[in-house]
Design a protein around this motif. Structure first.
Motif, short mmCIF file in Angstrom:
data_model
loop_
_atom_site.label_atom_id
_atom_site.label_comp_id
_atom_site.label_asym_id
_atom_site.label_seq_id
_atom_site.Cartn_x
_atom_site.Cartn_y
_atom_site.Cartn_z
N PHE A 22 0.85 -1.19 0.00
CA PHE A 22 0.00 0.00 0.00
C PHE A 22 0.88 1.24 0.00
CE2 PHE A 22 -2.91 2.84 2.60
CZ PHE A 22 -3.86 3.01 1.62
N ALA A 23 0.59 2.17 -0.87
CA ALA A 23 1.35 3.42 -0.93
C ALA A 23 0.39 4.59 -0.97
CB ALA A 23 2.25 3.44 -2.17
N VAL A 24 0.78 5.67 -0.29
CA VAL A 24 -0.03 6.89 -0.26
C VAL A 24 0.86 8.06 -0.66
CG1 VAL A 24 -1.40 8.43 1.18
CG2 VAL A 24 -1.48 5.97 1.58
N PHE A 25 0.36 8.88 -1.57
CA PHE A 25 1.05 10.08 -2.02
C PHE A 25 0.24 11.28 -1.55
CE2 PHE A 25 2.37 6.83 -4.83
CZ PHE A 25 3.57 7.20 -5.41
N ARG A 26 0.95 12.27 -1.00
CA ARG A 26 0.28 13.53 -0.62
C ARG A 26 1.25 14.67 -0.85
NH1 ARG A 26 0.05 17.20 3.51
NH2 ARG A 26 -1.92 18.28 3.67
N GLY A 27 0.74 15.75 -1.39
CA GLY A 27 1.56 16.93 -1.59
C GLY A 27 1.59 17.80 -0.34
N THR A 28 2.71 18.48 -0.13
CA THR A 28 2.80 19.37 1.02
C THR A 28 2.00 20.65 0.80
OG1 THR A 28 4.83 20.44 0.22
CG2 THR A 28 5.09 18.51 1.66
N CYS A 29 1.45 20.84 -0.39
CA CYS A 29 0.61 22.00 -0.69
C CYS A 29 -0.81 21.57 -1.02
CB CYS A 29 1.21 22.79 -1.85
SG CYS A 29 2.80 23.56 -1.44
N ASP A 30 -1.24 20.43 -0.51
CA ASP A 30 -2.58 19.92 -0.75
C ASP A 30 -3.60 20.82 -0.07
OD1 ASP A 30 -5.05 18.45 -0.63
OD2 ASP A 30 -3.92 16.60 -0.95
N GLY A 31 -4.42 21.49 -0.86
CA GLY A 31 -5.43 22.39 -0.31
C GLY A 31 -6.74 21.71 -0.01
N GLN A 32 -6.86 20.42 -0.29
CA GLN A 32 -8.11 19.70 -0.07
C GLN A 32 -8.09 18.84 1.18
OE1 GLN A 32 -10.80 20.08 -2.18
NE2 GLN A 32 -9.53 21.67 -3.06
N VAL A 33 -6.99 18.12 1.38
CA VAL A 33 -6.91 17.13 2.45
C VAL A 33 -5.70 17.43 3.33
CG1 VAL A 33 -6.68 14.67 2.96
CG2 VAL A 33 -8.00 15.41 0.99
N GLY A 34 -5.90 17.44 4.62
CA GLY A 34 -4.81 17.73 5.55
C GLY A 34 -3.91 16.53 5.80
N GLY A 35 -2.92 16.75 6.62
CA GLY A 35 -1.95 15.72 6.96
C GLY A 35 -2.54 14.51 7.64
N GLU A 36 -3.74 14.66 8.19
CA GLU A 36 -4.38 13.51 8.84
C GLU A 36 -4.68 12.39 7.85
OE1 GLU A 36 -7.74 16.36 7.78
OE2 GLU A 36 -5.74 16.56 8.61
N ALA A 37 -4.69 12.70 6.57
CA ALA A 37 -4.91 11.65 5.57
C ALA A 37 -3.83 10.58 5.67
CB ALA A 37 -4.95 12.24 4.18
N PHE A 38 -2.59 10.99 5.97
CA PHE A 38 -1.51 10.03 6.17
C PHE A 38 -1.80 9.16 7.39
CE2 PHE A 38 2.25 12.30 3.92
CZ PHE A 38 2.01 11.58 2.76
#
Length: 154
Positions: A22-38
């Motif tokens: 399982f892999a998750v990608f998130r941008g540090t400038c994500d304006g939709q979803v916060g860090g809690e997604a990780f």
């Protein structure tokens, strides 16, 4: 990629991943979803015996990972969702005020994502261990474009 958790319930046990990498990608400038997604993704992968990878791509937003939500698509509601840093053109952050980063262009963001997706799928679909250093963060092939923070769990 650019995880969303708006359909998840309070009981994360419904979202347990045990038999697949399982892999998750998130941008540090994500304006939709916060860090809690990780955090939600890590909770879902706690029982995984196949590996869990977290990739934080500096300067990436939520929408540039695909060609439909990116402004270049000219689709209705396609937008740059990164939060600009006031007084610093070209810098962005997320809705939680993460450290500013140089915002990636649409092609740059998709290029970096493709690099890490390629490594992940080569490893877990083909058994190719040649990209393991990318998956562990020991090697950063796109360092000239941006930083990628890699976190792994067995």
């Amino acid at each position: 990629m650019a995880p969303a958790y708006n359909v998840m319930t309070e009981d994360m046990s419904h979202y347990t991943i045990t038999k697949a990498p399982f892999a998750v990608f998130r941008g540090t400038c994500d304006g939709q979803v916060g860090g809690e997604a990780f955090s939600f993704a890590a909770d879902a992968a706690k029982g995984s015996r196949s590996g869990f990878y977290r990739f934080a791509i500096h300067g990436a937003n939520h929408n540039y990972f695909n060609t439909q939500w990116s402004p270049q698509s000219r689709q209705v509601a396609a937008a740059d969702d990164a939060t600009p840093v006031q007084g610093h053109p070209g810098q962005c952050t997320d809705r939680e005020g993460a450290a500013p980063a140089r915002q990636l262009t649409e092609p740059q963001q998709r290029h970096v994502a493709a690099t890490y997706l390629d490594a992940f799928f080569r490893r877990h679909l083909l058994g190719d261990t040649g990209q393991d250093q990318v998956l562990t963060g020991a090697r950063h092939p796109d360092a000239a474009i941006t930083e990628v923070d890699v976190t792994t769990a067995p």
